[in-house]
Design an enzyme around this catalytic site. Sequence first.
Site, PDB file in Angstrom:
ATOM      1  N   ASP A 110      32.311   4.120 -74.337  1.00 43.07           N
ATOM      2  CA  ASP A 110      32.848   4.492 -73.068  1.00 43.07           C
ATOM      3  C   ASP A 110      32.607   6.181 -72.917  1.00 43.07           C
ATOM      4  O   ASP A 110      33.694   6.689 -72.598  1.00 43.07           O
ATOM      5  CB  ASP A 110      34.419   4.211 -72.806  1.00 43.07           C
ATOM      6  CG  ASP A 110      34.692   2.754 -72.551  1.00 43.07           C
ATOM      7  OD1 ASP A 110      33.514   1.842 -72.820  1.00 43.07           O
ATOM      8  OD2 ASP A 110      35.838   2.300 -72.419  1.00 43.07           O
ATOM      9  N   ASP A 166      29.335   0.063 -74.383  1.00 44.79           N
ATOM     10  CA  ASP A 166      29.535   0.463 -72.718  1.00 44.79           C
ATOM     11  C   ASP A 166      29.484   1.886 -72.705  1.00 44.79           C
ATOM     12  O   ASP A 166      30.234   2.337 -71.973  1.00 44.79           O
ATOM     13  CB  ASP A 166      30.764  -0.140 -72.477  1.00 44.79           C
ATOM     14  CG  ASP A 166      31.042  -1.556 -72.732  1.00 44.79           C
ATOM     15  OD1 ASP A 166      29.891  -2.353 -72.766  1.00 44.79           O
ATOM     16  OD2 ASP A 166      32.020  -2.073 -72.870  1.00 44.79           O
TER      17      ASP A 166
END
Length: 327
Positions: free
Chosen positions: A160, A189
């Site tokens: 992230d 991600d």
Amino acid sequence: MGRALSSIVFLIISMAYGLASVKQSTIVVAEDGSGDFKSIQEAFNAVPDYSKNVTTILIRPGVYKERLLAKSSKRRVKLLGEDPHKTLLTYDNFAAKLNPETGKNYGTTGSSSFFIEADDFTAENLTFANSSGPVGQAVAVNITGNRVAFKNCRFLGFQDTLYTKGPQDDKSKESLQYFENCYIEGTVDFVFGAATALFMECELHSKGDGYVTAASTPQGKSYGYVFINCKLTAANAAISAALGRPWRPYSKVVYINCDMGEHIRPEGWDNWGKEENERTVFYAEYNSQGAGANSDKRVDWAKILNKEDVEEYTKEKILGDWAPFNR
């Protein structure tokens, strides 16, 4: 003599980017005390609220360990560095870390090193990082503002890294974001969120197994993430990564003329364990190149675009009348 030369360099950079042609003010940040402030947050605090003019914050080389917030009232700010490899803005919170003020974990959003709420924000020649290491979700930059742009910047982290948060909870709002010639690294991600974001000539570097993107595009948006002329690389040959998985059902991600390393899985995409996502996402490629460009092996619910389709993915159509870094 060194400080004088540095000031001259900053002046030349400012003039080159057209800053002298608009009504603006300039703040200099230097960790050695030679500028107006030693802290970037102090510089943000000095920016007039809801200004109609540009405020340029020139950041001299150094490591600035601060948890930063560009509030929504601090509009029309330009952050400008000399060299992204010499100027680092960083902090080290992470999702599972205990927040001493609340007694609870920071969570993904709270882990962010830099919160950008302001509209019309730009940054050039800087590195943004979350330096907490591989400890789960740890955001380097969290963007909710509209018309936010980065050029020649680096985003460092693991899971992230870059949170293009955008209008996650308010579909009536817009968050256009633009990244040009930027380097973004991570594992799982590491580019995620709901914004409409255009990436031009960027490098997306996988440091471990995972997913390059986790878009959460709101239903009804014309665009989510669009990557044009980008390069997907990996730290080593053993890494395996997917182009994306849908954080929300209407995720939209498109790669155009991108060079994909062998670390990209042949199937390309992941449905996040939900077959129903396959009917709602829009995942597509055009003219992918490199060892990871296996168009004939992609999942059957992703799309391969043709020349006519790609005409809808111009900078002007994605960003509308906003022209970031227009000189």
